[in-house]
Design a protein around this motif. Structure first.
Motif, mmCIF file in Angstrom:
data_model
loop_
_atom_site.group_PDB
_atom_site.id
_atom_site.type_symbol
_atom_site.label_atom_id
_atom_site.label_comp_id
_atom_site.label_asym_id
_atom_site.label_seq_id
_atom_site.Cartn_x
_atom_site.Cartn_y
_atom_site.Cartn_z
ATOM 1 N N UNK A 117 0.837 -1.189 0.000
ATOM 2 C CA UNK A 117 0.000 0.000 0.000
ATOM 3 C C UNK A 117 0.871 1.239 0.000
ATOM 4 N N UNK A 118 0.510 2.216 -0.820
ATOM 5 C CA UNK A 118 1.320 3.431 -0.977
ATOM 6 C C UNK A 118 0.434 4.658 -0.794
ATOM 7 N N UNK A 119 0.945 5.650 -0.069
ATOM 8 C CA UNK A 119 0.281 6.942 0.074
ATOM 9 C C UNK A 119 1.098 7.969 -0.697
ATOM 10 N N UNK A 120 0.499 8.602 -1.700
ATOM 11 C CA UNK A 120 1.219 9.587 -2.498
ATOM 12 C C UNK A 120 1.453 10.851 -1.677
ATOM 13 N N UNK A 121 2.555 11.531 -1.971
ATOM 14 C CA UNK A 121 2.964 12.690 -1.190
ATOM 15 C C UNK A 121 3.099 13.928 -2.076
ATOM 16 N N UNK A 122 3.046 15.077 -1.432
ATOM 17 C CA UNK A 122 3.419 16.361 -2.013
ATOM 18 C C UNK A 122 2.776 16.599 -3.378
ATOM 19 N N UNK A 123 3.588 17.105 -4.320
ATOM 20 C CA UNK A 123 3.093 17.489 -5.638
ATOM 21 C C UNK A 123 2.552 16.297 -6.419
ATOM 22 N N UNK A 124 3.168 15.130 -6.229
ATOM 23 C CA UNK A 124 2.704 13.934 -6.933
ATOM 24 C C UNK A 124 1.241 13.650 -6.615
ATOM 25 N N UNK A 125 0.883 13.770 -5.352
ATOM 26 C CA UNK A 125 -0.495 13.527 -4.930
ATOM 27 C C UNK A 125 -1.456 14.482 -5.637
ATOM 28 N N UNK A 126 -1.095 15.751 -5.716
ATOM 29 C CA UNK A 126 -1.945 16.752 -6.375
ATOM 30 C C UNK A 126 -2.071 16.471 -7.862
ATOM 31 N N UNK A 127 -0.939 16.147 -8.518
ATOM 32 C CA UNK A 127 -0.949 15.893 -9.959
ATOM 33 C C UNK A 127 -1.801 14.671 -10.308
ATOM 34 N N UNK A 128 -1.636 13.603 -9.537
ATOM 35 C CA UNK A 128 -2.389 12.378 -9.805
ATOM 36 C C UNK A 128 -3.875 12.586 -9.504
ATOM 37 N N UNK A 129 -4.179 13.383 -8.487
ATOM 38 C CA UNK A 129 -5.580 13.680 -8.160
ATOM 39 C C UNK A 129 -6.282 14.353 -9.336
ATOM 40 N N UNK A 130 -5.593 15.277 -9.987
ATOM 41 C CA UNK A 130 -6.160 15.962 -11.162
ATOM 42 C C UNK A 130 -6.439 14.961 -12.276
ATOM 43 N N UNK A 131 -5.490 14.047 -12.510
ATOM 44 C CA UNK A 131 -5.653 13.043 -13.558
ATOM 45 C C UNK A 131 -6.806 12.080 -13.249
ATOM 46 N N UNK A 132 -6.940 11.690 -11.978
ATOM 47 C CA UNK A 132 -8.030 10.786 -11.588
ATOM 48 C C UNK A 132 -9.384 11.429 -11.887
ATOM 49 N N UNK A 133 -9.520 12.706 -11.588
ATOM 50 C CA UNK A 133 -10.770 13.414 -11.875
ATOM 51 C C UNK A 133 -11.038 13.463 -13.379
ATOM 52 N N UNK A 134 -9.975 13.607 -14.166
ATOM 53 C CA UNK A 134 -10.133 13.630 -15.625
ATOM 54 C C UNK A 134 -10.544 12.255 -16.146
ATOM 55 N N UNK A 135 -9.981 11.200 -15.560
ATOM 56 C CA UNK A 135 -10.309 9.843 -15.997
ATOM 57 C C UNK A 135 -11.793 9.562 -15.830
ATOM 58 N N UNK A 136 -12.359 10.032 -14.708
ATOM 59 C CA UNK A 136 -13.771 9.762 -14.443
ATOM 60 C C UNK A 136 -14.672 10.343 -15.529
ATOM 61 N N UNK A 137 -14.238 11.444 -16.145
ATOM 62 C CA UNK A 137 -15.062 12.107 -17.159
ATOM 63 C C UNK A 137 -14.689 11.696 -18.586
ATOM 64 N N UNK A 138 -13.544 11.028 -18.738
ATOM 65 C CA UNK A 138 -13.024 10.728 -20.084
ATOM 66 C C UNK A 138 -13.707 9.510 -20.706
ATOM 67 N N UNK A 139 -13.545 9.382 -22.013
ATOM 68 C CA UNK A 139 -14.083 8.251 -22.756
ATOM 69 C C UNK A 139 -13.008 7.711 -23.694
#
Length: 283
Positions: A117-139
């Motif tokens: 199990x991994x907990x993302x840190x710092x800027x990586x966490x923010x960057x990946x969070x943005x991508x996850x939100x985009x994935x939910x809306x993408x096709x």
């Protein structure tokens, strides 16, 4: 009783699942699944139980879980709304041949870990969070590109903390349900006095049998488990309130200051006052 193995539904026209789970669907039992999980907490806070890890989760946190790693996110308040965007995908969802390409080395590296199990840190966490939100809306293909982008960034970054590793469970249906019962009972009663006799009776075992059972499945003693929950609560109160430390001691399940102070240092490697000062210095 609920089973430990969770069946992930993936639509026929998609290679992996990405959806928001919000109360009451956010509340799941102690469970695992053969898919990797990338989870962004979008609402609520509480305690994350991931393998043998016990720690807080809060809005904005991003966790990456290897396949078959048991986990459970418990809200800090029963009436609170919990919500998360969760991505479930098989390790070889793009195919082993594609994954072996040299250009995907960092992606493959991220997927190599097992029972981790991994907990993302710092800027990586923010960057990946943005991508996850985009994935939910993408096709279409965009979804795969975005997920590979997430994994590439994670695989090439050191801004992640391994919170549990090499956690392997061999439990089956009845034992899994029993673990869930024990953990649920513990969270409801950890602020009061708890005895091994009391919990062993809940599990319908002798005390020695219960101790062996719990250690085999959670990889720590029952009282170490309770201590981590109590100290986790104390840490949260130290960070988020101005209450006197002695009050926090009594409000975290301890009735003795020396015992609380010792247990706190054992878990955090610092005194309660040092912990509070360090937190204040970062804000």
């Amino acid at each position: 009783m609920k089973t430990l193995i969770q069946k992930i539904h993936v639509e026929e026209h998609r290679s992996f699942a990405c959806r928001t789970y919000k109360t009451p669907n956010f509340e799941t039992a102690w469970h695992k699944h053969p898919e990797c999980e990338l989870i962004l907490i979008t609402e609520g806070n509480g305690t994350a139980l991931i393998g043998d890890y016990i720690g807080e989760y809060k809005e904005g946190d991003v966790f990456f879980l290897s396949p078959d790693l048991p986990h459970w996110f418990r809200k800090s308040e029963h009436t609170m709304v919990g919500s998360a965007i969760v991505i479930h995908f098989l390790r070889d969802f793009v195919g082993e041949v594609f994954l072996s390409l040299p250009e995907l080395k960092s992606v493959a590296r991220q997927l190599e870990s097992k029972d981790t199990g991994i907990l993302l840190q710092e800027r990586l966490s923010c960057d990946v969070a943005v991508l996850i939100k985009e994935i939910e809306q993408a096709e279409g293909l965009t979804r795969i590109q975005l997920l590979l982008n997430c994994l590439q960034r994670m695989g090439s970054s050191t801004a992640q903390r391994t919170i549990t590793k090499a956690f392997d469970t061999l439990t089956g249906g009845e034992e899994d349900a029993l673990i869930e019962t024990i953990i649920d009972y513990s969270f409801k009663h950890y602020l009061g006095p708890l005895s091994l006799k009391e919990v062993a009776e809940i599990a319908r075992m002798s005390i020695p049998s219960f101790c062996r059972f719990f250690k085999r499945n959670i990889k720590k003693s029952y009282f170490d488990f309770i201590r981590e929950i109590r100290i986790g609560r104390a840490c949260k109160l130290l960070r988020e309130t101005n209450r006197p430390i002695l009050d926090i001691c009594y409000d975290s399940g301890y009735n003795s200051w020396p015992n609380f102070s010792k247990q706190f240092k054992d878990v955090t490697r610092r005194s309660p006052s040092q912990y509070r000062k360090e937190h204040l210095s970062h804000h």
